[in-house]
Design a protein around this motif. Structure first.
Motif, PDB file in Angstrom:
ATOM      1  N   GLU A 129       0.832  -1.200   0.000  1.00  8.51           N
ATOM      2  CA  GLU A 129       0.000   0.000   0.000  1.00  8.51           C
ATOM      3  C   GLU A 129       0.874   1.261   0.000  1.00  8.51           C
ATOM      4  O   GLU A 129       2.088   1.186  -0.056  1.00  8.51           O
ATOM      5  N   GLU A 130       0.238   2.417   0.167  1.00  8.70           N
ATOM      6  CA  GLU A 130       0.932   3.699   0.200  1.00  8.70           C
ATOM      7  C   GLU A 130       1.441   4.006   1.607  1.00  8.70           C
ATOM      8  O   GLU A 130       0.759   3.743   2.589  1.00  8.70           O
TER       9      GLU A 130
ATOM     10  N   GLN B  59      15.569  -2.305   5.856  1.00  8.46           N
ATOM     11  CA  GLN B  59      14.269  -2.207   5.209  1.00  8.46           C
ATOM     12  C   GLN B  59      13.264  -3.109   5.921  1.00  8.46           C
ATOM     13  O   GLN B  59      13.574  -4.242   6.275  1.00  8.46           O
ATOM     14  N   TYR B  60      12.055  -2.570   6.140  1.00 12.59           N
ATOM     15  CA  TYR B  60      10.988  -3.277   6.843  1.00 12.59           C
ATOM     16  C   TYR B  60       9.739  -3.312   5.990  1.00 12.59           C
ATOM     17  O   TYR B  60       9.362  -2.303   5.396  1.00 12.59           O
ATOM     18  N   ASN B  61       9.080  -4.494   5.937  1.00 14.18           N
ATOM     19  CA  ASN B  61       7.803  -4.599   5.235  1.00 14.18           C
ATOM     20  C   ASN B  61       6.706  -4.233   6.229  1.00 14.18           C
ATOM     21  O   ASN B  61       6.445  -4.964   7.178  1.00 14.18           O
ATOM     22  N   VAL B  62       6.059  -3.081   6.013  1.00  8.49           N
ATOM     23  CA  VAL B  62       5.071  -2.578   6.962  1.00  8.49           C
ATOM     24  C   VAL B  62       3.646  -3.047   6.663  1.00  8.49           C
ATOM     25  O   VAL B  62       2.700  -2.612   7.308  1.00  8.49           O
ATOM     26  N   THR B  63       3.488  -3.984   5.704  1.00  6.00           N
ATOM     27  CA  THR B  63       2.186  -4.604   5.480  1.00  6.00           C
ATOM     28  C   THR B  63       1.832  -5.397   6.734  1.00  6.00           C
ATOM     29  O   THR B  63       2.668  -6.116   7.280  1.00  6.00           O
ATOM     30  N   ASP B  64       0.584  -5.261   7.201  1.00  2.00           N
ATOM     31  CA  ASP B  64       0.155  -5.922   8.433  1.00  2.00           C
ATOM     32  C   ASP B  64       0.493  -7.412   8.419  1.00  2.00           C
ATOM     33  O   ASP B  64       0.097  -8.138   7.508  1.00  2.00           O
TER      34      ASP B  64
END
Length: 90
Positions: free
Chosen positions: A16-17, A57-62
């Motif tokens: 997402e954004e 780097q982190y994937n911030v998708t729930d």
């Protein structure tokens, strides 16, 4: 990134954004708004996440990255909260 704006590094990914990141007062964490919903309505909603400000780097998708802290109102299962484009640490 350095204080002069050089050495920029992408630290988030998601489906997402993302936007309007704010550093914690001690500079150790970053609070980005993620999963933005509000382009076509009067109420803006963001998922609020906390990641370490360590250049990784982190994937911030729930649920995608166990190192990411997803914020939600106590007693609520909803991640998205109403907010504007200004976030502050307390």
């Amino acid at each position: 990134m350095n204080t002069d704006g050089s050495n920029r590094v992408q630290v988030t990914t998601s489906n997402e954004e993302e936007g309007y990141p704010v550093f914690s007062p001690d500079g150790k964490y970053l609070l980005p708004g993620t999963n933005y919903d509000g382009e076509n309505n009067a109420i803006q909603n963001w998922n609020l996440t906390i990641i370490p400000a360590d250049g990784q780097q982190y994937n911030v998708t729930d649920g995608a990255d166990s190192r990411v802290i997803q914020l939600k109102v106590k007693g609520s299962d909803m991640l998205q909260e109403n907010c504007d484009d200004l976030m502050t640490w307390r």
